[in-house]
Structure formats: C-alpha cells, structure tokens
Design a protein around this motif. Structure first.
Motif, PDB file in Angstrom:
ATOM      1  N   SER A 124      -2.617 -43.593  -2.055  1.00  0.00           N
ATOM      2  CA  SER A 124      -2.434 -45.044  -2.169  1.00  0.00           C
ATOM      3  C   SER A 124      -2.239 -45.485  -3.614  1.00  0.00           C
ATOM      4  CB  SER A 124      -3.634 -45.777  -1.569  1.00  0.00           C
ATOM      5  OG  SER A 124      -4.843 -45.395  -2.198  1.00  0.00           O
ATOM      6  N   ASP A 125      -2.696 -44.666  -4.574  1.00  0.00           N
ATOM      7  CA  ASP A 125      -2.457 -44.978  -5.987  1.00  0.00           C
ATOM      8  C   ASP A 125      -0.976 -44.854  -6.332  1.00  0.00           C
ATOM      9  OD1 ASP A 125      -5.184 -45.373  -6.467  1.00  0.00           O
ATOM     10  OD2 ASP A 125      -5.517 -43.260  -6.939  1.00  0.00           O
ATOM     11  N   ILE A 126      -0.231 -44.171  -5.485  1.00  0.00           N
ATOM     12  CA  ILE A 126       1.199 -43.963  -5.704  1.00  0.00           C
ATOM     13  C   ILE A 126       2.029 -44.946  -4.889  1.00  0.00           C
ATOM     14  CG2 ILE A 126       3.100 -42.317  -5.429  1.00  0.00           C
ATOM     15  CD1 ILE A 126       1.042 -40.078  -5.824  1.00  0.00           C
ATOM     16  N   THR A 127       1.748 -45.013  -3.601  1.00  0.00           N
ATOM     17  CA  THR A 127       2.584 -45.816  -2.706  1.00  0.00           C
ATOM     18  C   THR A 127       2.204 -47.288  -2.688  1.00  0.00           C
ATOM     19  OG1 THR A 127       1.133 -45.312  -0.847  1.00  0.00           O
ATOM     20  CG2 THR A 127       3.005 -43.844  -1.209  1.00  0.00           C
ATOM     21  N   GLY A 128       0.916 -47.584  -2.900  1.00  0.00           N
ATOM     22  CA  GLY A 128       0.432 -48.951  -2.794  1.00  0.00           C
ATOM     23  C   GLY A 128      -0.565 -49.071  -1.649  1.00  0.00           C
ATOM     24  N   VAL A 129      -1.119 -50.255  -1.484  1.00  0.00           N
ATOM     25  CA  VAL A 129      -2.169 -50.449  -0.490  1.00  0.00           C
ATOM     26  C   VAL A 129      -2.037 -51.830   0.140  1.00  0.00           C
ATOM     27  CG1 VAL A 129      -3.794 -51.326  -2.213  1.00  0.00           C
ATOM     28  CG2 VAL A 129      -4.672 -50.293  -0.116  1.00  0.00           C
ATOM     29  N   SER A 138      -3.846 -33.130  -6.056  1.00  0.00           N
ATOM     30  CA  SER A 138      -4.074 -32.336  -4.852  1.00  0.00           C
ATOM     31  C   SER A 138      -2.827 -32.339  -3.963  1.00  0.00           C
ATOM     32  CB  SER A 138      -5.255 -32.909  -4.070  1.00  0.00           C
ATOM     33  OG  SER A 138      -4.924 -34.182  -3.542  1.00  0.00           O
ATOM     34  N   PRO A 139      -2.683 -31.345  -3.088  1.00  0.00           N
ATOM     35  CA  PRO A 139      -1.537 -31.328  -2.172  1.00  0.00           C
ATOM     36  C   PRO A 139      -1.427 -32.602  -1.333  1.00  0.00           C
ATOM     37  CG  PRO A 139      -2.628 -29.198  -2.154  1.00  0.00           C
ATOM     38  CD  PRO A 139      -3.487 -30.115  -2.982  1.00  0.00           C
ATOM     39  N   LYS A 140      -2.560 -33.198  -0.951  1.00  0.00           N
ATOM     40  CA  LYS A 140      -2.524 -34.427  -0.164  1.00  0.00           C
ATOM     41  C   LYS A 140      -1.855 -35.548  -0.960  1.00  0.00           C
ATOM     42  CE  LYS A 140      -5.463 -37.760   2.254  1.00  0.00           C
ATOM     43  NZ  LYS A 140      -6.847 -38.130   2.648  1.00  0.00           N
ATOM     44  N   THR A 141      -2.174 -35.645  -2.246  1.00  0.00           N
ATOM     45  CA  THR A 141      -1.571 -36.682  -3.083  1.00  0.00           C
ATOM     46  C   THR A 141      -0.105 -36.370  -3.355  1.00  0.00           C
ATOM     47  OG1 THR A 141      -3.708 -37.151  -4.113  1.00  0.00           O
ATOM     48  CG2 THR A 141      -1.744 -37.890  -5.281  1.00  0.00           C
ATOM     49  N   GLN A 142       0.214 -35.116  -3.610  1.00  0.00           N
ATOM     50  CA  GLN A 142       1.611 -34.731  -3.818  1.00  0.00           C
ATOM     51  C   GLN A 142       2.462 -35.095  -2.605  1.00  0.00           C
ATOM     52  OE1 GLN A 142       2.028 -30.608  -4.884  1.00  0.00           O
ATOM     53  NE2 GLN A 142       0.451 -30.703  -6.456  1.00  0.00           N
ATOM     54  N   SER A 143       1.874 -34.974  -1.406  1.00  0.00           N
ATOM     55  CA  SER A 143       2.629 -35.241  -0.182  1.00  0.00           C
ATOM     56  C   SER A 143       3.021 -36.707  -0.048  1.00  0.00           C
ATOM     57  CB  SER A 143       1.820 -34.821   1.048  1.00  0.00           C
ATOM     58  OG  SER A 143       0.677 -35.650   1.218  1.00  0.00           O
ATOM     59  N   ALA A 144       2.386 -37.588  -0.832  1.00  0.00           N
ATOM     60  CA  ALA A 144       2.754 -39.004  -0.797  1.00  0.00           C
ATOM     61  C   ALA A 144       4.180 -39.220  -1.276  1.00  0.00           C
ATOM     62  CB  ALA A 144       1.782 -39.827  -1.645  1.00  0.00           C
ATOM     63  N   LEU A 145       4.726 -38.238  -1.995  1.00  0.00           N
ATOM     64  CA  LEU A 145       6.094 -38.345  -2.507  1.00  0.00           C
ATOM     65  C   LEU A 145       7.138 -37.797  -1.543  1.00  0.00           C
ATOM     66  CD1 LEU A 145       5.547 -37.203  -6.211  1.00  0.00           C
ATOM     67  CD2 LEU A 145       6.078 -39.511  -5.453  1.00  0.00           C
ATOM     68  N   LEU A 146       6.703 -37.031  -0.553  1.00  0.00           N
ATOM     69  CA  LEU A 146       7.660 -36.330   0.299  1.00  0.00           C
ATOM     70  C   LEU A 146       8.599 -37.284   1.034  1.00  0.00           C
ATOM     71  CD1 LEU A 146       5.466 -33.474   1.820  1.00  0.00           C
ATOM     72  CD2 LEU A 146       7.200 -33.287   0.048  1.00  0.00           C
ATOM     73  N   ARG A 185      -0.079 -25.410  -7.003  1.00  0.00           N
ATOM     74  CA  ARG A 185       1.324 -25.011  -6.953  1.00  0.00           C
ATOM     75  C   ARG A 185       2.089 -25.907  -5.980  1.00  0.00           C
ATOM     76  NH1 ARG A 185       3.553 -18.867  -5.911  1.00  0.00           N
ATOM     77  NH2 ARG A 185       5.789 -19.348  -5.996  1.00  0.00           N
ATOM     78  N   LEU A 186       3.264 -26.360  -6.406  1.00  0.00           N
ATOM     79  CA  LEU A 186       4.067 -27.207  -5.530  1.00  0.00           C
ATOM     80  C   LEU A 186       4.555 -26.394  -4.338  1.00  0.00           C
ATOM     81  CD1 LEU A 186       6.338 -29.235  -8.000  1.00  0.00           C
ATOM     82  CD2 LEU A 186       4.185 -29.922  -6.981  1.00  0.00           C
ATOM     83  N   PRO A 187       4.360 -26.906  -3.121  1.00  0.00           N
ATOM     84  CA  PRO A 187       4.851 -26.183  -1.942  1.00  0.00           C
ATOM     85  C   PRO A 187       6.379 -26.151  -1.903  1.00  0.00           C
ATOM     86  CG  PRO A 187       4.042 -28.361  -1.317  1.00  0.00           C
ATOM     87  CD  PRO A 187       3.691 -28.169  -2.764  1.00  0.00           C
TER      88      PRO A 187
END
Length: 323
Positions: free
Chosen positions: A83-88, A119-127, A164-166
C-alpha cells in the motif's frame, strides 16, 4: 498505415533532441540515455544494476523533466508495504465517503530504488501495473498515466538482506543495463559543477507528455519484415535449446524485442527494422530473461554467453529497406 519516411526523420530528430537534453544532466552516458528513451517510447520498463552514486536518480529526474512528466522515487526497504506503493483507501469521516489516496506509483517516471531490498510481497505490488498499466485496490481499477515507466535499481555488490527478483518480475522489464562511472572528462565536469549537484533542475522540457504517447503510437507502425520476425523467433528458440539454459527468452521477451527495435530503427531515421537493430538490442533486452542451470552457473557460464552463442549460430537475413 506504415510509418512514412518524413515521420521517421522527424522521430529521429526529436529523439536526438531528447537525448541531448537528458545528457546535460547525465554526463557522458549517451548510450544508456538512448536505451532509456527507447524503453520509454516502447512503453516498457528499465532495470539498472549499478553501484550507488552513479546517477540513476538523475537519469529518472532528467527523463521526467525532458518530457514534462511527473516523477516519484520509492526507496525500497524490508518494511515497505504494498500500500506504500499503490496507495490506500481511507474513510473520510467529514464527508462520509471512502476515498482513494494515490501512492507514488502514479507518476510518469517512477524510480524504484534498490527494489531487491523489499520483500517479495511488496515487489509483487508492481507486477500488475508493469504488465497491464493499471492498479487494482480494494476491487477498483485505477489506470496508470501515459507515458508510464518504472526505472528500478539494484546494487550488484551488496546482497545481504536482499531478495532476488523472481523471473516473472524480471521478464516485465523491457531492458536491463547499467550506467557505470563516468569517463575522466565527464567526471571532471561533474566535479566542476559540484556546487549545484542536481543538474536536472535546470532542464527545460523538450516535448509535452502527450507528445510522448503520440510518438509511441507513431512508431508502432514502423515496418518489421517477416524475415526479421523469423530471425527474432529463431534467436529466441536458440536460447531455449542451449544446454546451459534452464529457461530461454520468453514470448514476452520476443515481443519486447519487436517493440524496442521499432523505436531503435526510427531513432536512426528509418521506417523499417534491420537485423542489426536486433543485434544492437539483444544484450539489454534479452540477457536478464535467460535463467541458467545451477550446474552451468557453477562452471562459470552466464546468460551473456548463451546469447552470444545464439547470435553466432543463427544467420541474419538480408533485408531491403522501404521507401
């Protein structure tokens, strides 16, 4: 409608002006600037693997200033949340309504600094936004701006405390490259201007944001001969068949090459793509998409050697230009 020769000439002249303008802030790095611009106009994303202090933030700011776009910087840390990336979505008690507060991802140029520290969960916010140019928050879809580009960075030296980036995320980056340290003459210029280290503040926009989208639409019509498409596919298949590769270049990677090659050719004033354009872009567009087998990595092989073998084995076609 095919790209007209006069439009290709205009595209090349505008591309050169954009490159020169960014080059006033990012000194001595014209090849990387051209790749970044190609990435932007192909509507892709860029991964920079570089040591700290090489001008990655300056490149993102200069790119945004040149196209009159907005810029945001996200410092990726282990405690960063999606949510720090996408918004809330928050409840406004005075109005009695739920209201979406946009995050920093809603900008023209987004710098994801040290992306592999989150973390991978936060990285996934960009997918989603990198793949589909949209974000879904609480069941509501929000479209990204156009142009939209993520410039992500990671430090190749410090690996402690990183993730590591998946492969699925790496594959969403159109290109991977590096800036590196400037050459001596450029470094001296940087030192001479050290009293005003942020050169991006002095940059004037060259074109409007909408014009960038128009350029991207225009270059989509640049001609790619069937022989060049066949060459790209044969190269892709060659990387998949290499004994050292666990995974070769994906179909998304092949499409990325076609998109990038169209821009690269138009930037040189051509309304057609040549096999040489594919060769020029093979390393930044494809190397990061090849996954090596553990045994091959142990013996010192890497994705660059797999790609070099493919380029050596697959014969390039003879392609004539278009009027």
């Amino acid at each position: 409608m095919p790209l007209a020769p006069e439009n290709a000439t205009w595209f090349a002249e505008t591309f050169a002006r954009l490159t020169d303008n960014i080059g006033q802030a990012v000194l001595g790095k014209a090849p990387t600037v051209r790749l970044a611009l190609t990435c932007l106009l192909a509507e892709g994303h860029l991964l920079l693997e570089d040591a700290p202090g090489t001008g990655k933030t300056a490149l993102a700011r200069a790119l945004a200033a040149t196209v009159q776009g907005s810029h945001s910087r996200i410092q990726f840390t282990p405690d960063l949340l999606p949510s720090d990336i996408t918004g809330v979505t928050m409840f406004d008690q005075q109005r009695g309504l739920w209201e979406f507060h946009r995050g920093p991802i809603f900008a023209s140029i987004v710098l994801a600094d040290e992306i592999n520290r989150a973390s991978p969960k936060t990285q996934s916010a960009l997918l989603e936004i990198m793949g589909e140019s949209q974000v879904t928050v609480d069941g509501t879809r929000y479209d990204a701006s156009r142009p939209f580009m993520v410039i992500a960075t990671q430090n190749p030296i410090e690996q402690a405390g990183t993730y590591r980036l998946p492969e699925a995320q790496l594959d969403r980056f159109l290109m991977k490259t590096s800036l590196g340290y400037p050459e001596h003459a450029a470094a001296v210029q940087v030192l001479a201007g050290s009293s005003r280290p942020d050169r991006t503040k002095a940059l004037a926009p060259i074109i409007a944001t909408k014009a960038v989208a128009d350029m991207a639409d225009l270059v989509n019509d640049n001609h790619v001969d069937d022989a060049v498409l066949d060459y790209i596919q044969r190269l892709v298949e060659s990387t998949r068949e290499h004994p050292d590769a666990l995974l070769g270049v994906s179909t998304r990677g092949a499409i990325a090459m076609v998109r990038a090659a169209r821009v690269w050719a138009a930037a040189q004033g051509r309304n057609y793509v040549l096999p040489d354009d594919v060769k020029d872009l093979a390393d930044p567009v494809w190397t990061h998409r090849i996954v090596m087998s553990p045994d091959a990595e142990f013996h010192g092989a890497n994705s660059a050697s797999v790609l070099a073998r493919a380029l050596a084995d697959v014969a390039a076609p003879m392609v004539r230009g278009r009027a």
